[in-house]
Write a protein that holds these residues in place. Structure first.
Motif, PDB file in Angstrom:
ATOM      1  N   GLU A  88       0.806  -1.221   0.000  1.00 29.70           N
ATOM      2  CA  GLU A  88       0.000   0.000   0.000  1.00 29.70           C
ATOM      3  C   GLU A  88       0.839   1.272   0.000  1.00 29.70           C
ATOM      4  OE1 GLU A  88      -0.255  -2.617   2.088  1.00 29.70           O
ATOM      5  OE2 GLU A  88      -0.770  -1.953   4.141  1.00 29.70           O
ATOM      6  N   ASP A  89       2.147   1.139   0.114  1.00 27.87           N
ATOM      7  CA  ASP A  89       3.040   2.291  -0.025  1.00 27.87           C
ATOM      8  C   ASP A  89       3.355   2.586  -1.486  1.00 27.87           C
ATOM      9  OD1 ASP A  89       4.800   1.055   2.834  1.00 27.87           O
ATOM     10  OD2 ASP A  89       3.408   2.751   2.793  1.00 27.87           O
ATOM     11  N   THR A  90       2.904   1.734  -2.376  1.00 29.66           N
ATOM     12  CA  THR A  90       3.146   1.931  -3.799  1.00 29.66           C
ATOM     13  C   THR A  90       2.491   3.226  -4.272  1.00 29.66           C
ATOM     14  OG1 THR A  90       3.350  -0.433  -4.255  1.00 29.66           O
ATOM     15  CG2 THR A  90       2.717   1.003  -6.103  1.00 29.66           C
ATOM     16  N   ALA A  91       3.292   4.084  -4.893  1.00 28.07           N
ATOM     17  CA  ALA A  91       2.798   5.391  -5.338  1.00 28.07           C
ATOM     18  C   ALA A  91       3.928   6.133  -6.042  1.00 28.07           C
ATOM     19  CB  ALA A  91       2.313   6.222  -4.152  1.00 28.07           C
ATOM     20  N   VAL A  92       3.576   7.238  -6.652  1.00 25.75           N
ATOM     21  CA  VAL A  92       4.584   8.191  -7.091  1.00 25.75           C
ATOM     22  C   VAL A  92       4.831   9.140  -5.922  1.00 25.75           C
ATOM     23  CG1 VAL A  92       5.205   9.992  -8.727  1.00 25.75           C
ATOM     24  CG2 VAL A  92       3.863   8.024  -9.489  1.00 25.75           C
ATOM     25  N   TYR A  93       6.093   9.291  -5.555  1.00 26.47           N
ATOM     26  CA  TYR A  93       6.467  10.137  -4.435  1.00 26.47           C
ATOM     27  C   TYR A  93       7.027  11.460  -4.972  1.00 26.47           C
ATOM     28  CZ  TYR A  93       5.699   6.408  -1.092  1.00 26.47           C
ATOM     29  OH  TYR A  93       5.124   5.438  -0.301  1.00 26.47           O
ATOM     30  N   TYR A  94       6.514  12.546  -4.415  1.00 24.01           N
ATOM     31  CA  TYR A  94       6.894  13.890  -4.861  1.00 24.01           C
ATOM     32  C   TYR A  94       7.555  14.655  -3.725  1.00 24.01           C
ATOM     33  CZ  TYR A  94       3.658  13.058  -8.742  1.00 24.01           C
ATOM     34  OH  TYR A  94       3.021  12.546  -9.837  1.00 24.01           O
ATOM     35  N   CYS A  95       8.641  15.290  -4.038  1.00 25.63           N
ATOM     36  CA  CYS A  95       9.285  16.205  -3.110  1.00 25.63           C
ATOM     37  C   CYS A  95       8.589  17.567  -3.203  1.00 25.63           C
ATOM     38  CB  CYS A  95      10.761  16.338  -3.460  1.00 25.63           C
ATOM     39  SG  CYS A  95      11.695  17.418  -2.370  1.00 25.63           S
ATOM     40  N   ASN A  96       8.526  18.245  -2.095  1.00 29.44           N
ATOM     41  CA  ASN A  96       7.792  19.507  -2.009  1.00 29.44           C
ATOM     42  C   ASN A  96       8.597  20.504  -1.180  1.00 29.44           C
ATOM     43  OD1 ASN A  96       6.042  20.982   0.190  1.00 29.44           O
ATOM     44  ND2 ASN A  96       4.736  20.881  -1.618  1.00 29.44           N
ATOM     45  N   ALA A  97       8.590  21.752  -1.618  1.00 29.14           N
ATOM     46  CA  ALA A  97       9.265  22.805  -0.853  1.00 29.14           C
ATOM     47  C   ALA A  97       8.335  24.009  -0.758  1.00 29.14           C
ATOM     48  CB  ALA A  97      10.573  23.203  -1.523  1.00 29.14           C
ATOM     49  N   ASP A  98       8.096  24.451   0.453  1.00 29.56           N
ATOM     50  CA  ASP A  98       7.223  25.599   0.699  1.00 29.56           C
ATOM     51  C   ASP A  98       8.051  26.835   0.991  1.00 29.56           C
ATOM     52  OD1 ASP A  98       4.545  23.828   2.397  1.00 29.56           O
ATOM     53  OD2 ASP A  98       4.699  24.572   0.339  1.00 29.56           O
TER      54      ASP A  98
END
Length: 115
Positions: A88-98
């Protein structure tokens, strides 16, 4: 402008580990919070973990105790260590910067966990 480049995704068996990296460049002094989001097919993008410039961390409940976010300010890089991975951890992972002005996203890296 801030540029984010992710690396470290891949295919791993259930119970395995992966480490994601996100290198930031550009106006990095303006970054307040960095984080990792993920989006599985047919689901909304969700926050996985975040870390502030002074090291405060937060995690979504489903990854607590398994994932660790860290930040190397000297290398302008944020990491996501993922242990005990589940399908269930399968996904596209995105880095984010605020920043104060806006939010920046990386291009995404695929994480696939086989059962």
């Amino acid at each position: 402008q801030v540029q984010l480049v992710e690396s470290g995704g891949g295919l791993v068996q259930s119970g395995g580990s992966l480490r994601l990296s996100c290198a930031a460049s550009g106006r990095i002094f303006s970054i307040n919070v960095m984080g990792w989001y993920r989006q599985a097919p047919g689901k909304e993008r969700e926050l996985v973990a975040g870390i502030t410039s002074d090291g405060r961390r937060n995690y979504v409940d489903s990854v607590k105790g398994r994932f660790t976010i860290s930040r190397d300010n000297a290398k302008n890089t944020v990491y996501l260590q993922m242990n005990s991975l589940k399908p269930e951890d399968t996904a596209v992972y995105y880095c984010n910067a605020d920043t104060v002005a806006r939010t920046y996203w990386g291009q995404g890296t695929q994480v696939t966990v086989s059962s």
